[in-house]
Design a protein around this motif. Structure first.
Motif, PDB file in Angstrom:
ATOM      1  N   ALA A 133       0.835  -1.208   0.000  1.00 34.65           N
ATOM      2  CA  ALA A 133       0.000   0.000   0.000  1.00 34.65           C
ATOM      3  C   ALA A 133       0.866   1.253   0.000  1.00 34.65           C
ATOM      4  O   ALA A 133       0.600   2.207  -0.738  1.00 34.65           O
ATOM      5  N   LEU A 134       1.920   1.254   0.802  1.00 33.74           N
ATOM      6  CA  LEU A 134       2.806   2.417   0.872  1.00 33.74           C
ATOM      7  C   LEU A 134       3.618   2.576  -0.413  1.00 33.74           C
ATOM      8  O   LEU A 134       3.812   3.688  -0.906  1.00 33.74           O
ATOM      9  N   GLU A 135       4.089   1.467  -0.965  1.00 35.15           N
ATOM     10  CA  GLU A 135       4.836   1.539  -2.219  1.00 35.15           C
ATOM     11  C   GLU A 135       3.959   2.040  -3.366  1.00 35.15           C
ATOM     12  O   GLU A 135       4.441   2.718  -4.264  1.00 35.15           O
ATOM     13  N   SER A 136       2.665   1.747  -3.308  1.00 32.98           N
ATOM     14  CA  SER A 136       1.754   2.152  -4.385  1.00 32.98           C
ATOM     15  C   SER A 136       1.560   3.675  -4.448  1.00 32.98           C
ATOM     16  O   SER A 136       1.134   4.194  -5.476  1.00 32.98           O
ATOM     17  N   ILE A 137       1.908   4.386  -3.365  1.00 32.05           N
ATOM     18  CA  ILE A 137       1.784   5.852  -3.377  1.00 32.05           C
ATOM     19  C   ILE A 137       3.140   6.531  -3.543  1.00 32.05           C
ATOM     20  O   ILE A 137       3.275   7.736  -3.339  1.00 32.05           O
ATOM     21  N   GLY A 138       4.159   5.744  -3.874  1.00 31.54           N
ATOM     22  CA  GLY A 138       5.477   6.309  -4.144  1.00 31.54           C
ATOM     23  C   GLY A 138       6.445   6.294  -2.990  1.00 31.54           C
ATOM     24  O   GLY A 138       7.534   6.857  -3.099  1.00 31.54           O
ATOM     25  N   ALA A 139       6.089   5.654  -1.885  1.00 39.32           N
ATOM     26  CA  ALA A 139       7.025   5.546  -0.755  1.00 39.32           C
ATOM     27  C   ALA A 139       8.165   4.621  -1.162  1.00 39.32           C
ATOM     28  O   ALA A 139       7.950   3.609  -1.812  1.00 39.32           O
ATOM     29  N   SER A 140       9.391   5.001  -0.779  1.00 36.05           N
ATOM     30  CA  SER A 140      10.531   4.157  -1.125  1.00 36.05           C
ATOM     31  C   SER A 140      11.236   3.634   0.115  1.00 36.05           C
ATOM     32  O   SER A 140      11.108   4.205   1.200  1.00 36.05           O
ATOM     33  N   ASP A 141      11.959   2.546  -0.067  1.00 39.97           N
ATOM     34  CA  ASP A 141      12.684   1.885   1.014  1.00 39.97           C
ATOM     35  C   ASP A 141      11.765   1.651   2.216  1.00 39.97           C
ATOM     36  O   ASP A 141      12.071   2.012   3.346  1.00 39.97           O
ATOM     37  N   LYS A 158      16.981  -1.180   9.886  1.00 38.62           N
ATOM     38  CA  LYS A 158      17.804  -1.844   8.878  1.00 38.62           C
ATOM     39  C   LYS A 158      18.510  -3.039   9.488  1.00 38.62           C
ATOM     40  O   LYS A 158      18.573  -4.102   8.900  1.00 38.62           O
ATOM     41  N   GLY A 159      19.050  -2.883  10.690  1.00 39.43           N
ATOM     42  CA  GLY A 159      19.699  -3.988  11.380  1.00 39.43           C
ATOM     43  C   GLY A 159      18.710  -5.097  11.702  1.00 39.43           C
ATOM     44  O   GLY A 159      19.005  -6.277  11.578  1.00 39.43           O
ATOM     45  N   PHE A 160      17.513  -4.725  12.088  1.00 36.76           N
ATOM     46  CA  PHE A 160      16.464  -5.690  12.405  1.00 36.76           C
ATOM     47  C   PHE A 160      16.152  -6.557  11.194  1.00 36.76           C
ATOM     48  O   PHE A 160      16.070  -7.770  11.273  1.00 36.76           O
ATOM     49  N   PHE A 161      15.999  -5.935  10.030  1.00 38.74           N
ATOM     50  CA  PHE A 161      15.646  -6.693   8.837  1.00 38.74           C
ATOM     51  C   PHE A 161      16.818  -7.521   8.322  1.00 38.74           C
ATOM     52  O   PHE A 161      16.611  -8.579   7.749  1.00 38.74           O
ATOM     53  N   LYS A 162      18.036  -7.099   8.553  1.00 35.13           N
ATOM     54  CA  LYS A 162      19.191  -7.921   8.182  1.00 35.13           C
ATOM     55  C   LYS A 162      19.195  -9.219   8.982  1.00 35.13           C
ATOM     56  O   LYS A 162      19.513 -10.275   8.468  1.00 35.13           O
TER      57      LYS A 162
END
Length: 85
Positions: free
Chosen positions: A22-30, A77-81
């Motif tokens: 949903a967030l990516e569909s409105i242009g949110a990145s990363d 970022k560390g969490f997702f790694k």
């Protein structure tokens, strides 16, 4: 400017993916969504109204939108790694 979105209503990894899409569909990145912390972080500046509408259209509640500090972004970022590894 990065933003942190506090979200209620997510309960599983499907909810996380639905919110991310949903967030990516409105242009949110990363886009990073953290189920345990009930939040999402985006790296670019998207209007708060667009963020709120996208998340609510996906079926969740936006509790708060705030500027994300560099520290909170780094922690996520560390969490997702750790998850990927």
């Amino acid at each position: 400017m990065a933003k942190k979105i506090s979200i209620e209503g997510m309960s599983c990894q499907h909810c996380v993916m639905h919110t991310k899409e949903a967030l990516e569909s409105i242009g949110a990145s990363d886009v990073k969504v953290d189920l345990k912390k009930k939040c999402a972080v985006i790296s670019n500046d998207v209007e708060d109204e667009k963020i709120k509408a996208a998340v609510e259209d996906a079926g969740y509640e936006v509790v708060k939108i705030e500027e994300a500090s560099e520290e909170s972004g780094s922690k996520l970022k560390g969490f997702f790694k750790k998850i990927k590894g």
